[in-house]
Design a protein around this motif. Structure first.
Motif, short mmCIF file in Angstrom:
data_model
loop_
_atom_site.label_atom_id
_atom_site.label_comp_id
_atom_site.label_asym_id
_atom_site.label_seq_id
_atom_site.Cartn_x
_atom_site.Cartn_y
_atom_site.Cartn_z
N HIS A 48 0.03 14.35 11.06
CA HIS A 48 1.39 14.43 11.60
C HIS A 48 2.06 13.06 11.59
CE1 HIS A 48 0.77 18.52 12.92
NE2 HIS A 48 -0.40 18.14 13.37
N HIS A 49 1.25 12.01 11.64
CA HIS A 49 1.79 10.65 11.70
C HIS A 49 0.84 9.72 10.96
CE1 HIS A 49 4.69 8.00 13.91
NE2 HIS A 49 3.90 7.13 13.31
N VAL A 50 1.39 8.81 10.18
CA VAL A 50 0.58 7.86 9.42
C VAL A 50 1.04 6.44 9.76
CG1 VAL A 50 0.02 7.03 7.10
CG2 VAL A 50 0.22 9.48 7.53
N LEU A 51 0.09 5.57 10.07
CA LEU A 51 0.37 4.15 10.24
C LEU A 51 0.00 3.47 8.93
CD1 LEU A 51 1.07 1.67 11.98
CD2 LEU A 51 -1.33 1.62 12.68
N PHE A 52 0.98 2.83 8.31
CA PHE A 52 0.78 2.21 7.01
C PHE A 52 0.99 0.71 7.14
CE2 PHE A 52 2.63 1.63 2.50
CZ PHE A 52 1.38 1.41 1.96
N GLY A 96 -3.37 -4.10 -3.17
CA GLY A 96 -3.99 -2.91 -2.58
C GLY A 96 -2.99 -2.06 -1.82
N CYS A 97 -2.11 -2.74 -1.12
CA CYS A 97 -1.06 -2.06 -0.36
C CYS A 97 -0.11 -1.34 -1.32
CB CYS A 97 -0.31 -3.07 0.50
SG CYS A 97 1.10 -2.43 1.36
N GLN A 98 0.27 -2.01 -2.37
CA GLN A 98 1.18 -1.42 -3.35
C GLN A 98 0.53 -0.23 -4.06
OE1 GLN A 98 2.46 -4.63 -5.85
NE2 GLN A 98 3.55 -5.65 -4.18
N ALA A 99 -0.77 -0.29 -4.26
CA ALA A 99 -1.48 0.81 -4.91
C ALA A 99 -1.54 2.04 -4.02
CB ALA A 99 -2.89 0.37 -5.30
N LEU A 100 -1.54 1.85 -2.70
CA LEU A 100 -1.63 2.96 -1.77
C LEU A 100 -0.27 3.61 -1.47
CD1 LEU A 100 -3.65 4.50 -0.06
CD2 LEU A 100 -3.27 2.86 1.76
N ALA A 101 0.81 2.91 -1.75
CA ALA A 101 2.15 3.41 -1.44
C ALA A 101 2.44 4.80 -2.02
CB ALA A 101 3.20 2.41 -1.89
N PRO A 102 2.07 5.11 -3.27
CA PRO A 102 2.33 6.47 -3.78
C PRO A 102 1.58 7.56 -3.00
CG PRO A 102 1.92 4.96 -5.60
CD PRO A 102 1.59 4.22 -4.34
N THR A 103 0.42 7.24 -2.50
CA THR A 103 -0.34 8.21 -1.70
C THR A 103 0.39 8.49 -0.39
OG1 THR A 103 -2.42 7.45 -2.65
CG2 THR A 103 -2.55 8.67 -0.59
N VAL A 104 0.89 7.45 0.24
CA VAL A 104 1.64 7.63 1.48
C VAL A 104 2.91 8.43 1.22
CG1 VAL A 104 2.86 6.44 3.33
CG2 VAL A 104 0.66 5.56 2.54
N ARG A 105 3.59 8.12 0.14
CA ARG A 105 4.80 8.87 -0.22
C ARG A 105 4.47 10.35 -0.43
NH1 ARG A 105 9.47 7.29 -4.33
NH2 ARG A 105 9.91 6.06 -2.51
N ARG A 106 3.37 10.62 -1.08
CA ARG A 106 2.97 12.02 -1.32
C ARG A 106 2.69 12.73 0.00
NH1 ARG A 106 3.10 16.22 -4.64
NH2 ARG A 106 1.14 17.27 -4.90
N MET A 107 2.08 12.03 0.96
CA MET A 107 1.82 12.62 2.27
C MET A 107 3.13 13.02 2.95
SD MET A 107 -1.15 10.05 3.56
CE MET A 107 -1.87 10.98 4.90
N VAL A 108 4.14 12.17 2.80
CA VAL A 108 5.46 12.48 3.37
C VAL A 108 6.05 13.71 2.70
CG1 VAL A 108 7.82 11.65 3.59
CG2 VAL A 108 5.91 10.11 4.10
N GLU A 109 5.97 13.75 1.38
CA GLU A 109 6.57 14.86 0.64
C GLU A 109 5.86 16.19 0.89
OE1 GLU A 109 6.29 13.35 -3.33
OE2 GLU A 109 8.10 12.13 -3.14
N VAL A 110 4.53 16.17 0.93
CA VAL A 110 3.77 17.41 1.04
C VAL A 110 3.65 17.89 2.48
CG1 VAL A 110 1.49 18.44 0.66
CG2 VAL A 110 2.50 16.98 -1.09
#
Length: 51
Positions: A5-9, A16-30
């Protein structure tokens, strides 16, 4: 099924942070999660080697 329900990024602008950004974006979208961005810095770098 467990859902997020909530993600702390933590953001430090490292590769490493930049590589994880698409995963966080996908979590928001899905899953429509809320994201809190926390800008993290390395204190030793910030203050320099003199402290």
């Amino acid at each position: 099924m467990f859902t997020f329900h909530h993600v702390l990024f933590p953001v430090d602008f490292s590769s490493g942070c930049q590589a994880l950004a698409p995963t966080v974006r996908r979590m928001v979208e899905v899953w429509s999660v809320d994201v809190t961005l926390l800008h993290a810095i390395d204190e030793e770098r910030w203050l320099g080697g003199r402290h």
